[in-house]
Design an enzyme around this catalytic site. Structure first.
Site, PDB file in Angstrom:
ATOM      1  N   ASN A  62       1.284 -15.232   1.188  1.00 27.34           N
ATOM      2  CA  ASN A  62       1.624 -15.220   2.625  1.00 27.34           C
ATOM      3  C   ASN A  62       1.138 -16.490   3.309  1.00 27.34           C
ATOM      4  O   ASN A  62       1.829 -17.030   4.175  1.00 27.34           O
ATOM      5  CB  ASN A  62       1.069 -13.965   3.304  1.00 27.34           C
ATOM      6  CG  ASN A  62       2.016 -12.794   3.175  1.00 27.34           C
ATOM      7  OD1 ASN A  62       3.092 -12.796   3.766  1.00 27.34           O
ATOM      8  ND2 ASN A  62       1.639 -11.808   2.367  1.00 27.34           N
ATOM      9  N   LYS A  83     -23.125  -6.168   7.595  1.00 35.80           N
ATOM     10  CA  LYS A  83     -21.707  -6.462   7.825  1.00 35.80           C
ATOM     11  C   LYS A  83     -21.557  -7.269   9.112  1.00 35.80           C
ATOM     12  O   LYS A  83     -20.753  -8.190   9.196  1.00 35.80           O
ATOM     13  CB  LYS A  83     -20.926  -5.144   7.921  1.00 35.80           C
ATOM     14  CG  LYS A  83     -19.444  -5.365   7.992  1.00 35.80           C
ATOM     15  CD  LYS A  83     -18.667  -4.102   7.684  1.00 35.80           C
ATOM     16  CE  LYS A  83     -17.184  -4.418   7.645  1.00 35.80           C
ATOM     17  NZ  LYS A  83     -16.379  -3.279   7.281  1.00 35.80           N
ATOM     18  N   ASN A 134      -2.209  -8.627  11.380  1.00 35.76           N
ATOM     19  CA  ASN A 134      -2.268  -8.269   9.960  1.00 35.76           C
ATOM     20  C   ASN A 134      -0.860  -7.992   9.454  1.00 35.76           C
ATOM     21  O   ASN A 134       0.012  -7.602  10.232  1.00 35.76           O
ATOM     22  CB  ASN A 134      -3.132  -7.012   9.791  1.00 35.76           C
ATOM     23  CG  ASN A 134      -3.276  -6.591   8.348  1.00 35.76           C
ATOM     24  OD1 ASN A 134      -3.441  -7.430   7.454  1.00 35.76           O
ATOM     25  ND2 ASN A 134      -3.206  -5.292   8.081  1.00 35.76           N
ATOM     26  N   HIS A 139       1.023  -5.611   6.536  1.00 33.01           N
ATOM     27  CA  HIS A 139       0.743  -4.486   5.641  1.00 33.01           C
ATOM     28  C   HIS A 139       2.036  -4.112   4.901  1.00 33.01           C
ATOM     29  O   HIS A 139       3.100  -4.021   5.522  1.00 33.01           O
ATOM     30  CB  HIS A 139       0.220  -3.298   6.453  1.00 33.01           C
ATOM     31  CG  HIS A 139      -0.152  -2.150   5.589  1.00 33.01           C
ATOM     32  ND1 HIS A 139      -1.328  -2.109   4.866  1.00 33.01           N
ATOM     33  CD2 HIS A 139       0.527  -1.020   5.286  1.00 33.01           C
ATOM     34  CE1 HIS A 139      -1.370  -0.989   4.165  1.00 33.01           C
ATOM     35  NE2 HIS A 139      -0.260  -0.313   4.407  1.00 33.01           N
TER      36      HIS A 139
HETATM   37  C1  GAR Z   1       0.503  -8.623   0.607  1.00 38.25           C
HETATM   38  O1  GAR Z   1       1.457  -7.759   0.022  1.00 38.25           O
HETATM   39  C2  GAR Z   1      -0.039  -8.000   1.880  1.00 38.25           C
HETATM   40  O2  GAR Z   1       0.904  -7.277   2.614  1.00 38.25           O
HETATM   41  C3  GAR Z   1      -1.079  -7.075   1.313  1.00 38.25           C
HETATM   42  O3  GAR Z   1      -1.692  -7.802   0.280  1.00 38.25           O
HETATM   43  C4  GAR Z   1      -0.745  -8.717  -0.268  1.00 38.25           C
HETATM   44  C5  GAR Z   1      -1.353 -10.088  -0.222  1.00 38.25           C
HETATM   45  O4  GAR Z   1      -0.579 -11.004  -0.930  1.00 38.25           O
HETATM   46  N1  GAR Z   1      -2.036  -6.676   2.300  1.00 38.25           N
HETATM   47  C6  GAR Z   1      -2.584  -5.477   2.345  1.00 38.25           C
HETATM   48  O5  GAR Z   1      -2.352  -4.609   1.529  1.00 38.25           O
HETATM   49  C7  GAR Z   1      -3.552  -5.281   3.487  1.00 38.25           C
HETATM   50  N2  GAR Z   1      -3.872  -3.891   3.632  1.00 38.25           N
HETATM   51  P1  GAR Z   1      -0.841 -12.557  -0.812  1.00 38.25           P
HETATM   52  O6  GAR Z   1      -2.324 -12.776  -1.089  1.00 38.25           O
HETATM   53  O7  GAR Z   1       0.022 -13.148  -1.896  1.00 38.25           O
HETATM   54  O8  GAR Z   1      -0.444 -12.992   0.576  1.00 38.25           O
END
Ligand code: GAR
EC number: 2.1.2.2
Length: 211
Positions: A16, A67, A109, A111
């Site tokens: 992303n 945290k 974000n 998702h």
């Molecule tokens: C993506 O599919 C994103 O939507 C998901 O992790 C992947 C990251 O891919 N995010 C989640 O699940 C957040 N809850 P990337 O590192 O190749 O961008």
């Protein structure tokens, strides 16, 4: 008008981030990445950032006693780079209400499901196991809940016969790469009006920071 500065938080592969960089490079997104912050020193996203000459910092949770101290370090680093919008791109940690309130309304974000269905981890596996016919992806602002903040954009992706979590994830990912830069662009143009949990997309020209 000066370009909006993005701070990207990512834990893994970084596709992303790559899509955002490609959109900026192609002139489809008028923004600038101020810093990429990862919580994982082995993340591929660190390699990609170095290749693209984007400032990258690793801030590991285990280096901090609490945290809140870890999140303070992240928020301070975002400030140092003057990030105006924080983009979570595969950031696999839950941010506390402290962080959410500190950056209120400025954290997005993506998702890999049509929220509110299948929040949390392994959204694609949840969709396959539930045998839904359609899933997809959602870009939303974060709030104090888990994947529960105001929804900005969503796009559906059909499931196919024999889909595994991996094949579905791959199909959704292609859509994510288009949807996320588009949502970020709308924010940068000041075209996202948030009232409670409703996000209205203003017409081009109605935005507060058109460029
Ligand atoms: C993506 O599919 C994103 O939507 C998901 O992790 C992947 C990251 O891919 N995010 C989640 O699940 C957040 N809850 P990337 O590192 O190749 O961008």
């Amino acid at each position: 008008m000066s370009k909006m500065v993005l701070g990207v938080l990512a834990s893994g592969r970084g596709s992303n981030l790559q899509a955002i960089l490609d959109a900026i490079d192609a002139g489809r997104l008028s923004a600038k990445i101020g810093v990429v912050i990862s919580d994982n020193p082995d993340a591929n996203v660190i390699k990609r950032s170095i290749e693209w000459d984007v400032p990258v910092v690793c801030i590991e949770r285990k280096q901090y006693e609490s945290k809140e101290a870890w999140e303070t370090a992240i928020a301070d680093e975002l400030n140092v780079h003057q990030a105006e919008l924080v983009v979570l791109a595969g950031f696999m940690r839950i941010l506390s209400p402290y962080f959410v309130n500190r950056l209120s309304g400025r954290v997005m974000n993506i998702h890999p499901s049509l929220l509110p269905a299948f929040p949390g981890r392994n959204a694609q596996e949840q969709a396959v196991n539930h045998a839904v016919k359609v899933s997809g992806c959602t870009v939303h602002f974060i709030d104090e809940g888990m994947d529960s903040g105001p929804i900005i954009l969503q796009e559906a992706v059909p499931l196919e016969e024999g889909d595994t979590p991996e094949t579905l994830a791959e199909r959704i990912l292609h859509v994510e790469h288009v949807l996320y830069p588009r949502a970020i662009g709308l924010y940068c143009e000041g075209r996202l009006k948030v009232e409670g949990r409703r996000v209205t997309i203003l017409e081009k020209g109605e935005g507060t920071h058109e460029n």
